[in-house]
Enzyme design. Structure first.
Site, mmCIF file in Angstrom:
data_model
loop_
_atom_site.group_PDB
_atom_site.id
_atom_site.type_symbol
_atom_site.label_atom_id
_atom_site.label_comp_id
_atom_site.label_asym_id
_atom_site.label_seq_id
_atom_site.Cartn_x
_atom_site.Cartn_y
_atom_site.Cartn_z
ATOM 1 N N CYS A 8 16.315 22.404 10.495
ATOM 2 C CA CYS A 8 16.569 21.438 11.568
ATOM 3 C C CYS A 8 16.727 22.215 12.869
ATOM 4 O O CYS A 8 16.113 23.270 13.026
ATOM 5 C CB CYS A 8 17.773 20.543 11.248
ATOM 6 S SG CYS A 8 19.374 21.355 11.242
ATOM 7 N N ARG A 30 22.020 18.380 9.813
ATOM 8 C CA ARG A 30 21.095 17.850 8.808
ATOM 9 C C ARG A 30 20.741 18.868 7.727
ATOM 10 O O ARG A 30 20.928 18.605 6.531
ATOM 11 C CB ARG A 30 19.823 17.327 9.489
ATOM 12 C CG ARG A 30 20.042 16.048 10.262
ATOM 13 C CD ARG A 30 18.876 15.736 11.188
ATOM 14 N NE ARG A 30 18.823 16.641 12.327
ATOM 15 C CZ ARG A 30 17.943 16.579 13.312
ATOM 16 N NH1 ARG A 30 16.991 15.649 13.265
ATOM 17 N NH2 ARG A 30 17.976 17.425 14.319
ATOM 18 N N ASP A 48 -5.155 15.832 5.653
ATOM 19 C CA ASP A 48 -5.332 17.174 5.067
ATOM 20 C C ASP A 48 -6.796 17.595 5.123
ATOM 21 O O ASP A 48 -7.109 18.755 5.429
ATOM 22 C CB ASP A 48 -4.847 17.185 3.618
ATOM 23 C CG ASP A 48 -3.337 17.202 3.502
ATOM 24 O OD1 ASP A 48 -2.677 17.535 4.499
ATOM 25 O OD2 ASP A 48 -2.819 16.888 2.413
#
Length: 231
Positions: free
Chosen positions: A7, A13, A126
Protein backbone atom coordinates in the site's frame (compact mmCIF):
# COMPACT_ATOMS: atom_id res chain seq x y z
CA UNK A 1 5.66 -19.01 -2.56
CA UNK A 2 6.53 -15.45 -1.55
CA UNK A 3 3.52 -13.14 -1.24
CA UNK A 4 3.89 -9.36 -0.86
CA UNK A 5 1.10 -6.91 0.01
CA UNK A 6 1.73 -3.26 -0.91
CA UNK A 7 0.00 0.00 0.00
CA UNK A 8 1.24 3.55 0.56
CA UNK A 9 2.77 3.80 4.02
CA UNK A 10 2.54 0.15 5.14
CA UNK A 11 0.78 1.24 8.34
CA UNK A 12 -2.89 0.59 7.49
CA UNK A 13 -4.12 -1.60 4.63
CA UNK A 14 -1.10 -3.80 3.92
CA UNK A 15 -0.21 -3.77 7.63
CA UNK A 16 -3.60 -5.39 8.29
CA UNK A 17 -3.53 -7.65 5.24
CA UNK A 18 -0.23 -9.31 6.19
CA UNK A 19 -1.25 -10.79 9.60
CA UNK A 20 -4.84 -11.40 8.50
CA UNK A 21 -3.50 -13.48 5.61
CA UNK A 22 -1.09 -15.38 7.84
CA UNK A 23 -4.00 -16.31 10.10
CA UNK A 24 -5.94 -17.68 7.13
CA UNK A 25 -2.96 -19.56 5.76
CA UNK A 26 -2.46 -21.26 9.11
CA UNK A 27 -6.12 -22.25 9.25
CA UNK A 28 -5.84 -23.69 5.72
CA UNK A 29 -2.64 -25.57 6.51
CA UNK A 30 -0.63 -23.44 4.08
CA UNK A 31 1.60 -21.60 6.55
CA UNK A 32 4.66 -23.54 5.33
CA UNK A 33 3.77 -23.07 1.68
CA UNK A 34 3.40 -19.28 1.58
CA UNK A 35 5.63 -16.64 3.16
CA UNK A 36 3.89 -13.27 3.59
CA UNK A 37 5.39 -9.80 3.85
CA UNK A 38 4.12 -6.26 3.32
CA UNK A 39 5.61 -2.95 2.27
CA UNK A 40 4.73 0.60 1.28
CA UNK A 41 5.72 2.59 -1.79
CA UNK A 42 6.17 5.66 0.45
CA UNK A 43 6.81 3.99 3.81
CA UNK A 44 9.13 5.18 6.57
CA UNK A 45 11.13 2.24 7.85
CA UNK A 46 10.17 1.11 11.35
CA UNK A 47 6.98 3.15 11.64
CA UNK A 48 4.32 1.29 13.67
CA UNK A 49 0.90 0.31 12.43
CA UNK A 50 -1.73 3.02 12.82
CA UNK A 51 -3.93 3.05 15.90
CA UNK A 52 -6.97 1.91 13.92
CA UNK A 53 -5.06 -0.95 12.31
CA UNK A 54 -3.76 -2.09 15.70
CA UNK A 55 -7.29 -2.10 17.10
CA UNK A 56 -8.57 -4.22 14.19
CA UNK A 57 -5.73 -6.72 14.57
CA UNK A 58 -6.09 -6.96 18.35
CA UNK A 59 -9.80 -7.68 17.92
CA UNK A 60 -8.77 -10.57 15.66
CA UNK A 61 -6.39 -11.94 18.29
CA UNK A 62 -3.35 -10.69 16.39
CA UNK A 63 -0.40 -8.62 17.59
CA UNK A 64 -0.61 -5.23 15.90
CA UNK A 65 2.26 -3.88 17.99
CA UNK A 66 4.69 -6.23 16.26
CA UNK A 67 4.35 -4.48 12.90
CA UNK A 68 7.06 -2.15 11.60
CA UNK A 69 6.67 -0.44 8.24
CA UNK A 70 8.96 -1.50 5.39
CA UNK A 71 9.69 0.62 2.31
CA UNK A 72 9.27 -1.19 -0.98
CA UNK A 73 12.65 -1.70 -2.65
CA UNK A 74 14.19 -3.64 -5.53
CA UNK A 75 15.11 -6.57 -3.29
CA UNK A 76 11.54 -7.05 -2.09
CA UNK A 77 10.19 -6.87 -5.65
CA UNK A 78 12.65 -9.58 -6.70
CA UNK A 79 11.79 -11.66 -3.62
CA UNK A 80 8.07 -11.72 -4.32
CA UNK A 81 6.43 -14.34 -6.49
CA UNK A 82 3.13 -12.46 -6.25
CA UNK A 83 2.64 -8.75 -5.47
CA UNK A 84 -0.85 -7.65 -4.48
CA UNK A 85 -1.56 -3.94 -4.14
CA UNK A 86 -4.40 -2.09 -2.45
CA UNK A 87 -5.04 0.33 -5.32
CA UNK A 88 -4.41 0.93 -8.99
CA UNK A 89 -2.02 3.77 -8.13
CA UNK A 90 0.19 1.38 -6.14
CA UNK A 91 0.25 -1.10 -9.02
CA UNK A 92 1.12 1.68 -11.46
CA UNK A 93 3.91 3.00 -9.22
CA UNK A 94 5.49 -0.45 -9.00
CA UNK A 95 5.35 -1.11 -12.73
CA UNK A 96 6.78 2.30 -13.57
CA UNK A 97 9.98 1.24 -11.79
CA UNK A 98 9.78 -2.53 -12.23
CA UNK A 99 8.22 -3.32 -15.58
CA UNK A 100 9.68 -6.82 -15.34
CA UNK A 101 7.26 -7.42 -12.44
CA UNK A 102 4.28 -6.98 -14.76
CA UNK A 103 3.23 -10.63 -14.77
CA UNK A 104 3.24 -10.94 -10.98
CA UNK A 105 1.73 -7.61 -9.89
CA UNK A 106 -2.02 -7.19 -9.40
CA UNK A 107 -4.49 -5.34 -7.26
CA UNK A 108 -5.70 -7.67 -4.51
CA UNK A 109 -9.37 -7.42 -5.48
CA UNK A 110 -8.49 -7.74 -9.16
CA UNK A 111 -6.54 -10.96 -8.53
CA UNK A 112 -9.41 -12.64 -6.69
CA UNK A 113 -12.26 -11.38 -8.87
CA UNK A 114 -14.10 -14.50 -10.04
CA UNK A 115 -16.95 -12.78 -11.89
CA UNK A 116 -17.02 -14.41 -15.39
CA UNK A 117 -17.41 -11.10 -17.21
CA UNK A 118 -14.52 -9.52 -15.30
CA UNK A 119 -12.34 -12.57 -15.94
CA UNK A 120 -13.12 -12.34 -19.66
CA UNK A 121 -12.15 -8.66 -19.75
CA UNK A 122 -8.95 -9.27 -17.77
CA UNK A 123 -7.97 -12.09 -20.15
CA UNK A 124 -8.48 -9.74 -23.10
CA UNK A 125 -6.33 -7.13 -21.38
CA UNK A 126 -3.60 -9.73 -20.79
CA UNK A 127 -3.60 -10.54 -24.51
CA UNK A 128 -3.34 -6.87 -25.43
CA UNK A 129 -0.55 -6.40 -22.92
CA UNK A 130 1.36 -9.31 -24.45
CA UNK A 131 0.91 -7.81 -27.92
CA UNK A 132 2.14 -4.44 -26.69
CA UNK A 133 5.21 -6.02 -25.06
CA UNK A 134 6.05 -7.81 -28.30
CA UNK A 135 5.74 -4.57 -30.27
CA UNK A 136 7.91 -2.72 -27.75
CA UNK A 137 10.58 -5.43 -27.87
CA UNK A 138 10.63 -5.30 -31.68
CA UNK A 139 10.86 -1.49 -31.59
CA UNK A 140 13.81 -1.59 -29.19
CA UNK A 141 15.56 -4.22 -31.32
CA UNK A 142 15.05 -2.16 -34.48
CA UNK A 143 16.41 0.98 -32.80
CA UNK A 144 19.18 -0.64 -30.76
CA UNK A 145 21.94 1.05 -32.78
CA UNK A 146 20.29 4.44 -32.38
CA UNK A 147 19.95 3.94 -28.64
CA UNK A 148 23.58 2.79 -28.31
CA UNK A 149 24.72 5.87 -30.23
CA UNK A 150 22.72 8.18 -27.96
CA UNK A 151 24.13 6.52 -24.86
CA UNK A 152 27.67 6.86 -26.21
CA UNK A 153 27.13 10.53 -27.03
CA UNK A 154 25.76 11.05 -23.52
CA UNK A 155 28.85 9.42 -22.00
CA UNK A 156 31.28 11.30 -24.27
CA UNK A 157 29.71 14.63 -23.34
CA UNK A 158 29.65 13.84 -19.64
CA UNK A 159 25.91 14.28 -19.71
CA UNK A 160 26.26 17.83 -21.05
CA UNK A 161 24.81 17.39 -24.55
CA UNK A 162 21.22 18.75 -24.41
CA UNK A 163 20.38 17.27 -27.80
CA UNK A 164 20.71 13.75 -26.38
CA UNK A 165 17.83 14.28 -23.94
CA UNK A 166 15.66 15.66 -26.73
CA UNK A 167 16.42 12.71 -29.02
CA UNK A 168 15.82 10.22 -26.22
CA UNK A 169 12.47 11.86 -25.48
CA UNK A 170 11.56 11.64 -29.16
CA UNK A 171 12.53 7.96 -29.21
CA UNK A 172 10.41 7.35 -26.12
CA UNK A 173 7.46 9.08 -27.79
CA UNK A 174 7.81 6.89 -30.86
CA UNK A 175 7.92 3.83 -28.62
CA UNK A 176 4.69 4.88 -26.93
CA UNK A 177 3.05 5.61 -30.28
CA UNK A 178 3.93 2.10 -31.46
CA UNK A 179 1.57 0.64 -28.86
CA UNK A 180 -1.00 3.44 -28.80
CA UNK A 181 -3.76 1.26 -30.27
CA UNK A 182 -3.26 -1.40 -27.58
CA UNK A 183 -3.12 1.25 -24.84
CA UNK A 184 -6.38 2.82 -25.96
CA UNK A 185 -8.13 -0.54 -26.17
CA UNK A 186 -6.89 -1.47 -22.69
CA UNK A 187 -8.23 1.79 -21.28
CA UNK A 188 -11.59 1.08 -22.90
CA UNK A 189 -11.68 -2.42 -21.38
CA UNK A 190 -10.52 -1.17 -17.98
CA UNK A 191 -13.46 1.24 -17.86
CA UNK A 192 -15.78 -1.77 -17.91
CA UNK A 193 -14.20 -3.37 -14.84
CA UNK A 194 -15.40 -2.79 -11.27
CA UNK A 195 -13.43 -0.51 -8.96
CA UNK A 196 -10.74 -2.71 -7.40
CA UNK A 197 -9.35 -0.04 -5.06
CA UNK A 198 -9.49 -0.62 -1.32
CA UNK A 199 -10.03 2.79 0.30
CA UNK A 200 -7.29 4.13 2.55
CA UNK A 201 -8.61 4.45 6.15
CA UNK A 202 -5.62 6.53 7.28
CA UNK A 203 -6.72 9.33 9.58
CA UNK A 204 -10.28 8.04 9.79
CA UNK A 205 -12.34 6.83 12.74
CA UNK A 206 -12.39 3.22 13.89
CA UNK A 207 -15.57 2.25 11.96
CA UNK A 208 -13.76 3.10 8.70
CA UNK A 209 -10.87 0.83 9.67
CA UNK A 210 -13.32 -1.94 10.50
CA UNK A 211 -15.00 -1.52 7.12
CA UNK A 212 -11.62 -1.69 5.38
CA UNK A 213 -10.77 -4.81 7.37
CA UNK A 214 -14.03 -6.47 6.30
CA UNK A 215 -13.25 -5.62 2.68
CA UNK A 216 -9.79 -7.09 3.07
CA UNK A 217 -11.09 -10.24 4.75
CA UNK A 218 -13.52 -10.98 1.92
CA UNK A 219 -10.69 -10.67 -0.60
CA UNK A 220 -8.26 -12.67 1.53
CA UNK A 221 -10.74 -15.51 1.96
CA UNK A 222 -10.96 -15.74 -1.84
CA UNK A 223 -7.18 -15.52 -2.10
CA UNK A 224 -6.65 -18.48 0.22
CA UNK A 225 -9.04 -20.58 -1.84
CA UNK A 226 -7.21 -19.67 -5.04
CA UNK A 227 -3.77 -20.34 -3.61
CA UNK A 228 -4.91 -23.68 -2.19
CA UNK A 229 -6.02 -24.70 -5.69
CA UNK A 230 -2.75 -23.58 -7.29
CA UNK A 231 -0.17 -24.79 -4.77
Amino acid sequence: MNLLFVCTGNTCRSAMAEPLMRKRLAAAGLENEVEVRSAGIAAFAGQPASKGAKHVLTAQGLDGDAHMATPLDDELVRWADLILTMSQSHKRAILERHFDALEKTFQLKEFVDDDPESVKILDMMDELQAEAQTKQALFMAEHADELDSLQQRYADSGGQDPTVDAELAALQQRLEESVQAEAEKMMELASKLPDYDIADPYGSDLPVYEQTARELEIALDKLVVRLKEEL
